[in-house]
Write a protein that holds these residues in place. Structure first.
Motif, PDB file in Angstrom:
ATOM      1  N   LYS A  79     -22.106   7.661 -33.861  1.00  0.00           N
ATOM      2  CA  LYS A  79     -21.926   6.273 -34.285  1.00  0.00           C
ATOM      3  C   LYS A  79     -20.464   6.042 -34.648  1.00  0.00           C
ATOM      4  O   LYS A  79     -19.698   6.982 -34.853  1.00  0.00           O
ATOM      5  CB  LYS A  79     -22.840   5.959 -35.460  1.00  0.00           C
ATOM      6  CG  LYS A  79     -24.329   6.075 -35.123  1.00  0.00           C
ATOM      7  CD  LYS A  79     -25.194   5.799 -36.342  1.00  0.00           C
ATOM      8  CE  LYS A  79     -26.672   5.918 -35.994  1.00  0.00           C
ATOM      9  NZ  LYS A  79     -27.549   5.682 -37.175  1.00  0.00           N
ATOM     10  N   ASP A  80     -20.079   4.765 -34.741  1.00  0.00           N
ATOM     11  CA  ASP A  80     -18.683   4.427 -34.999  1.00  0.00           C
ATOM     12  C   ASP A  80     -18.164   5.063 -36.281  1.00  0.00           C
ATOM     13  O   ASP A  80     -17.040   5.575 -36.330  1.00  0.00           O
ATOM     14  CB  ASP A  80     -18.505   2.904 -35.069  1.00  0.00           C
ATOM     15  CG  ASP A  80     -18.644   2.239 -33.710  1.00  0.00           C
ATOM     16  OD1 ASP A  80     -18.613   2.953 -32.686  1.00  0.00           O
ATOM     17  OD2 ASP A  80     -18.787   1.000 -33.664  1.00  0.00           O
ATOM     18  N   LYS A  81     -18.967   5.037 -37.349  1.00  0.00           N
ATOM     19  CA  LYS A  81     -18.532   5.622 -38.617  1.00  0.00           C
ATOM     20  C   LYS A  81     -18.354   7.126 -38.469  1.00  0.00           C
ATOM     21  O   LYS A  81     -17.418   7.717 -39.032  1.00  0.00           O
ATOM     22  CB  LYS A  81     -19.544   5.299 -39.710  1.00  0.00           C
ATOM     23  CG  LYS A  81     -19.110   5.735 -41.106  1.00  0.00           C
ATOM     24  CD  LYS A  81     -20.091   5.265 -42.178  1.00  0.00           C
ATOM     25  CE  LYS A  81     -20.031   3.773 -42.361  1.00  0.00           C
ATOM     26  NZ  LYS A  81     -20.860   3.313 -43.516  1.00  0.00           N
ATOM     27  N   GLU A  82     -19.233   7.759 -37.704  1.00  0.00           N
ATOM     28  CA  GLU A  82     -19.114   9.201 -37.469  1.00  0.00           C
ATOM     29  C   GLU A  82     -17.859   9.518 -36.662  1.00  0.00           C
ATOM     30  O   GLU A  82     -17.180  10.523 -36.924  1.00  0.00           O
ATOM     31  CB  GLU A  82     -20.351   9.707 -36.726  1.00  0.00           C
ATOM     32  CG  GLU A  82     -21.632   9.651 -37.539  1.00  0.00           C
ATOM     33  CD  GLU A  82     -22.872   9.942 -36.713  1.00  0.00           C
ATOM     34  OE1 GLU A  82     -23.828  10.501 -37.270  1.00  0.00           O
ATOM     35  OE2 GLU A  82     -22.881   9.618 -35.500  1.00  0.00           O
ATOM     36  N   LEU A  83     -17.534   8.677 -35.702  1.00  0.00           N
ATOM     37  CA  LEU A  83     -16.328   8.887 -34.903  1.00  0.00           C
ATOM     38  C   LEU A  83     -15.081   8.837 -35.767  1.00  0.00           C
ATOM     39  O   LEU A  83     -14.133   9.599 -35.548  1.00  0.00           O
ATOM     40  CB  LEU A  83     -16.233   7.840 -33.786  1.00  0.00           C
ATOM     41  CG  LEU A  83     -17.188   7.992 -32.616  1.00  0.00           C
ATOM     42  CD1 LEU A  83     -16.934   6.883 -31.595  1.00  0.00           C
ATOM     43  CD2 LEU A  83     -17.040   9.347 -31.946  1.00  0.00           C
ATOM     44  N   SER A  84     -15.056   7.950 -36.746  1.00  0.00           N
ATOM     45  CA  SER A  84     -13.918   7.855 -37.647  1.00  0.00           C
ATOM     46  C   SER A  84     -13.718   9.159 -38.415  1.00  0.00           C
ATOM     47  O   SER A  84     -12.587   9.650 -38.564  1.00  0.00           O
ATOM     48  CB  SER A  84     -14.119   6.689 -38.624  1.00  0.00           C
ATOM     49  OG  SER A  84     -13.039   6.591 -39.517  1.00  0.00           O
ATOM     50  N   VAL A  85     -14.800   9.739 -38.882  1.00  0.00           N
ATOM     51  CA  VAL A  85     -14.730  11.016 -39.599  1.00  0.00           C
ATOM     52  C   VAL A  85     -14.285  12.125 -38.659  1.00  0.00           C
ATOM     53  O   VAL A  85     -13.444  12.969 -39.021  1.00  0.00           O
ATOM     54  CB  VAL A  85     -16.104  11.357 -40.221  1.00  0.00           C
ATOM     55  CG1 VAL A  85     -16.086  12.757 -40.822  1.00  0.00           C
ATOM     56  CG2 VAL A  85     -16.472  10.325 -41.281  1.00  0.00           C
ATOM     57  N   ILE A  86     -14.800  12.125 -37.432  1.00  0.00           N
ATOM     58  CA  ILE A  86     -14.431  13.138 -36.445  1.00  0.00           C
ATOM     59  C   ILE A  86     -12.944  13.076 -36.138  1.00  0.00           C
ATOM     60  O   ILE A  86     -12.255  14.101 -36.087  1.00  0.00           O
ATOM     61  CB  ILE A  86     -15.265  12.948 -35.160  1.00  0.00           C
ATOM     62  CG1 ILE A  86     -16.727  13.339 -35.415  1.00  0.00           C
ATOM     63  CG2 ILE A  86     -14.690  13.770 -34.005  1.00  0.00           C
ATOM     64  CD1 ILE A  86     -17.684  12.854 -34.353  1.00  0.00           C
ATOM     65  N   ARG A  87     -12.431  11.863 -35.953  1.00  0.00           N
ATOM     66  CA  ARG A  87     -10.996  11.711 -35.661  1.00  0.00           C
ATOM     67  C   ARG A  87     -10.142  12.244 -36.803  1.00  0.00           C
ATOM     68  O   ARG A  87      -9.107  12.883 -36.581  1.00  0.00           O
ATOM     69  CB  ARG A  87     -10.665  10.234 -35.409  1.00  0.00           C
ATOM     70  CG  ARG A  87     -11.146   9.703 -34.082  1.00  0.00           C
ATOM     71  CD  ARG A  87     -10.526   8.352 -33.779  1.00  0.00           C
ATOM     72  NE  ARG A  87     -10.897   7.327 -34.748  1.00  0.00           N
ATOM     73  CZ  ARG A  87     -11.952   6.525 -34.622  1.00  0.00           C
ATOM     74  NH1 ARG A  87     -12.748   6.628 -33.556  1.00  0.00           N
ATOM     75  NH2 ARG A  87     -12.202   5.609 -35.536  1.00  0.00           N
ATOM     76  N   ASN A  88     -10.560  11.993 -38.019  1.00  0.00           N
ATOM     77  CA  ASN A  88      -9.764  12.391 -39.171  1.00  0.00           C
ATOM     78  C   ASN A  88      -9.802  13.900 -39.402  1.00  0.00           C
ATOM     79  O   ASN A  88      -8.805  14.492 -39.841  1.00  0.00           O
ATOM     80  CB  ASN A  88     -10.253  11.668 -40.427  1.00  0.00           C
ATOM     81  CG  ASN A  88      -9.303  11.809 -41.591  1.00  0.00           C
ATOM     82  OD1 ASN A  88      -8.097  11.665 -41.444  1.00  0.00           O
ATOM     83  ND2 ASN A  88      -9.839  12.104 -42.767  1.00  0.00           N
ATOM     84  N   ARG A  89     -10.924  14.525 -39.090  1.00  0.00           N
ATOM     85  CA  ARG A  89     -11.102  15.929 -39.458  1.00  0.00           C
ATOM     86  C   ARG A  89     -10.916  16.907 -38.299  1.00  0.00           C
ATOM     87  O   ARG A  89     -10.567  18.067 -38.528  1.00  0.00           O
ATOM     88  CB  ARG A  89     -12.488  16.127 -40.079  1.00  0.00           C
ATOM     89  CG  ARG A  89     -12.647  15.373 -41.388  1.00  0.00           C
ATOM     90  CD  ARG A  89     -13.980  15.640 -42.039  1.00  0.00           C
ATOM     91  NE  ARG A  89     -14.091  14.925 -43.312  1.00  0.00           N
ATOM     92  CZ  ARG A  89     -15.191  14.891 -44.059  1.00  0.00           C
ATOM     93  NH1 ARG A  89     -16.275  15.546 -43.677  1.00  0.00           N
ATOM     94  NH2 ARG A  89     -15.204  14.213 -45.204  1.00  0.00           N
TER      95      ARG A  89
END
Length: 237
Positions: A79-89
């Motif tokens: 999901k979009d929120k999960e992608l944001s976390v993936i990009r950051n980490r």
């Protein structure tokens, strides 16, 4: 036991809807595997699809078709929120335009991804200082971007990309705005990181820079049309 790829793309297609009945297809069935510790160049001219592929590798965009797993995470299902976390980490980004925040010191720019990740303030500052030292920017830690040269900005950007210990460093034309001497400094930093085990994907139009990588993939008209071994660091000598 076989090593699992950090990047595992199968049949990646990217289309943009431009009005019925036409669709613009940019990527045509891309397969790509990048393994831990590799230094890979994706090289191609303007219009080859490099930027579109980079956006998908970086989880900034989704493919229209195909599957993409990044460090064991299914990007196509996230999901979009999960992608944001993936990009950051999981991904450290280095862009041609540096993407530093103005009126904010080099130190605070480097700290920023850790702030989003919830790292305590004292730990953020210590980690940022260590990375600025690694890229020889300690003396400029309190300077704002408008007080830095292009090469200094890119070194700050590299430090920022590393703060969350990403699985992948994704560099998009990282020397495109730099002169040859400063470009050499940036590439030397990449070689140092690679020697320490960092996985790096370099997106570039420069055959000269690509030659310094271990593996070179040529993208043309949205397809990989060739793969060859690079000379590695010896190409820089």
């Amino acid at each position: 036991m076989q090593m699992q790829p950090i990047i595992d793309m199968q049949g990646i297609v990217k289309r943009y809807y431009i009005g019925k009945p036409n669709e613009l297809e940019i990527l045509h069935g891309i397969d790509l595997q990048v393994y831990p510790g590799e230094f890979v160049a994706i090289v191609g001219e303007s219009g080859s699809g490099k930027s579109t592929l980079m956006n998908i590798i970086g989880a900034l965009d989704r493919p229209t078709e195909g599957s993409y797993t990044l460090d064991g995470v299914d990007i196509t299902r996230a999901k979009d929120k999960e992608l944001s976390v993936i990009r950051n980490r999981k991904i450290g980004f280095v862009f041609q335009t540096f993407n530093l925040i103005g009126r904010t010191s080099a130190l605070k720019n480097v700290e920023l991804p850790m702030l989003y990740a919830g790292v305590p303030a004292r730990q953020r500052t210590q980690r940022a200082k260590e990375l600025l030292e690694m890229v020889n920017m300690t003396e400029r830690a309190r300077h704002q971007p408008n007080e830095l040269s292009g090469g200094q900005k890119q070194r700050v950007a590299i430090a920022r990309a590393l703060v969350n210990q990403p699985a992948l460093l994704l560099a998009d034309e990282p020397t495109g705005a730099l002169d040859s001497a400063t470009s050499r400094t940036v590439m030397d930093i990449f070689h140092q990181l690679h020697a320490r085990g960092m996985t790096i994907v370099l997106i570039t139009h420069s055959q000269e820079l690509a030659a310094e990588c271990e593996r070179i993939l040529t993208l043309r008209d949205g397809r990989f049309v060739g793969e060859r071994k690079g000379a590695g660091r010896s190409a820089a000598v």
